[in-house]
Scaffold this motif. Structure first.
Motif, PDB file in Angstrom:
ATOM      1  N   ILE A 217       0.853  -1.192   0.000  1.00  0.00           N
ATOM      2  CA  ILE A 217       0.000   0.000   0.000  1.00  0.00           C
ATOM      3  C   ILE A 217       0.885   1.237   0.000  1.00  0.00           C
ATOM      4  N   SER A 218       0.581   2.177  -0.873  1.00  0.00           N
ATOM      5  CA  SER A 218       1.319   3.443  -0.912  1.00  0.00           C
ATOM      6  C   SER A 218       0.710   4.404   0.110  1.00  0.00           C
ATOM      7  N   ARG A 219       1.558   4.956   0.959  1.00  0.00           N
ATOM      8  CA  ARG A 219       1.087   5.926   1.946  1.00  0.00           C
ATOM      9  C   ARG A 219       0.633   7.199   1.253  1.00  0.00           C
ATOM     10  N   THR A 220      -0.402   7.826   1.804  1.00  0.00           N
ATOM     11  CA  THR A 220      -0.925   9.076   1.254  1.00  0.00           C
ATOM     12  C   THR A 220      -0.767  10.187   2.292  1.00  0.00           C
ATOM     13  N   ALA A 221      -1.098  11.412   1.868  1.00  0.00           N
ATOM     14  CA  ALA A 221      -1.043  12.534   2.804  1.00  0.00           C
ATOM     15  C   ALA A 221      -1.990  12.304   3.972  1.00  0.00           C
TER      16      ALA A 221
END
Length: 502
Positions: free
Chosen positions: A236-240
């Motif tokens: 999973i790509s981390r988001t703001a």
């Protein structure tokens, strides 16, 4: 330990149609399948003879036609569990969810397990030998129960799925976690996420962000930070939003600003630009500890990075200055806010009014109240409480009482601190009749005066030789319940003297 073997989906067969049942279903099927589609009123002659068995066979025979819509009036209310279960399997996910949204409110808690049993029972019947065909209907039932805020029913549906080796989609799991958070049950959200991991269900970014929120709501900031670190391991790509959740949690705690700033730097290193939520959270943390210089530097950084300060930013700065007693600086921020054409709300006015009232500047506070009324904003409970503080600072007990009564007439409930301030102000003004009236109101609202307030009131009565007024409190509602007898007799003084001697 090996996982338990999944139960096979049960085999279930319907009794075959014969005689009148066969003729009735054949005629009704032919009528519904006719082109053009017959009017709903034309079904009225069939409905009295539509038994659950006939309806179930009809639904199985209609098959793809149900995707175009269920004929109005075909399904009785509340629907029998067997035909409803077959219908759920026959519909695509969206119509299935819409049907459940309309039906579930009429399903009683005792009837829901029966419906769930029939959905499992008819899975093979409705979908043939394909085992995976049972997943959509059960998944929709699980998510529909969650959307209906019936987490206990959703849990039953999930356990039934898991027992048969079936698992809900991650989107449905997200619905369950989201509803648990809205119901302020973060512990349920965390527990269900652990269940997802045990069953090797892959979360997505929304799952991870919500679980971080749940951990933060439980005060488990370290566990939330661990989820943030493990997101990359889950693909999973981390988001703001992921970083913002943890930054806000750090800034809510005293001494958490430095970890929040380090997290902001890490966020930038990962190529994510901080947004207004990021900056506002850290500005709030800095204002909370009184570091206004650093908070202003961060606001300047916001502007340099193309993130304009919004209403929340300015409100946070104003409140920070008010807490420090620097009303001039708070006014300058307000003027800057107006020149930047940033929207002003009740939080802005309440902070400015509180600052003025803390200094006893009630006239200036009154002008701000008039200004907010011109802006078509209505004073709320915080506005009234600030004005009461201002009048009490100036020892204007009668005006403070007028504001307390106006607050109640406006539909707001004064809290204990508001009542205590007004009673104390009356006592300082030696107006014990006024203090008695406010105490009566407190007792009627089941608010028990604390020891300090009782001492101030009864000591004042004793010095003014008006102890007879205290007897009036015995007769009012809760007068004997919330005020010990020692205050009516004066024996509390002896107890205090004994404590001091010890």
């Amino acid at each position: 330990m090996a996982p338990p073997r999944a139960l096979p989906l049960p085999h279930f067969t319907l009794p075959p149609l014969a005689g009148e049942d066969h003729l009735f279903v054949a005629a009704l099927r032919s009528h519904i399948s006719a082109s053009p589609t017959p009017a709903a009123a034309s079904l009225s002659r069939f409905l009295p003879g539509l038994t659950p068995l006939r309806l179930t066979h009809l639904l199985l025979l209609l098959g793809p036609l149900l995707a175009q819509g269920i004929p109005h009036g075909l399904l009785p209310s509340p629907p029998p569990p067997l035909p409803l279960a077959v219908l759920l399997h026959s519909l695509p996910p969206r119509p299935c969810a819409e049907l459940l949204a309309s039906v579930l409110p009429s399903v009683t808690p005792h009837a829901f397990p029966d419906l769930l049993h029939h959905v499992l029972l008819t899975a093979r019947l409705a979908a043939g030998a394909q085992r995976a065909a049972a997943v959509p209907a059960l998944d929709v039932l699980f998510s529909s129960c969650a959307r209906d805020k019936k987490l206990s029913r959703a849990t039953l549906a999930y356990r039934a799925m898991r027992a048969h080796g079936l698992l809900p989609a991650v989107v449905s799991c997200n619905v369950f976690i989201s509803v648990a958070l809205r119901l302020r049950r973060p512990e349920i959200a965390v527990s269900f996420f652990r269940e997802m991991r045990r069953c090797r269900m892959s979360p997505n970014v929304y799952t991870a962000n919500m679980v971080m929120r749940a951990h933060c709501a439980l005060g488990q900031v370290a566990e939330a930070a661990q989820v943030l670190d493990e997101m990359s391991d889950w693909g999973i790509s981390r988001t703001a939003a992921s970083f913002n959740t943890l930054i806000a949690a750090y800034c809510r705690d005293d001494g958490g600003v430095e970890p929040a700033l380090r997290l902001k730097k890490r966020m930038e290193q990962e190529g994510l630009m901080p947004n207004e939520v990021t900056y506002n959270a850290i500005v709030h943390g800095l204002c909370k500890i009184g570091n206004m210089r650093r908070a202003n530097r961060l606001v300047a950084e916001m502007r340099e990075n193309g993130v304009p300060p919004n209403t929340v930013t300015f409100n946070t700065l104003i409140h920070g200055y008010v807490r420090l007693g620097d009303n001039e600086a708070a006014s300058r921020v307000h003027e800057e806010m107006m020149s930047a054409r940033v929207g002003v709300d009740m939080v802005t006015y309440n902070a400015l009014i509180l600052g003025l009232c803390n200094e006893g500047k009630v006239k200036k506070a009154g002008r701000l109240v008039q200004e907010l009324c011109r802006a078509k904003l209505e004073p709320n409970a915080s506005t009234f409480m600030s004005l009461i503080v201002g009048q009490c600072k100036r020892q204007n007990s009668e005006k403070a009482l007028d504001l307390l009564n106006a607050m109640k007439k406006s539909g707001f409930h004064p809290n204990y601190d508001g009542y205590k301030m007004v009673v104390s102000t009356f006592c300082k003004n030696k107006d014990f009749e006024g203090a008695l009236d406010v105490l009566r109101d407190m007792l009627a609202r089941c608010m028990a005066p604390d020891k300090d307030l009782l001492h101030e009131f009864f000591e004042g009565l004793s010095k003014a030789k008006k102890l007879h007024l205290a007897e009036d409190l015995r007769s009012v509602a809760n007068g004997k319940r919330f005020i010990p007898d020692v205050y009516y007799t004066g024996a509390y003084r002896n107890k205090d003297e004994e404590r001091n001697e010890r």
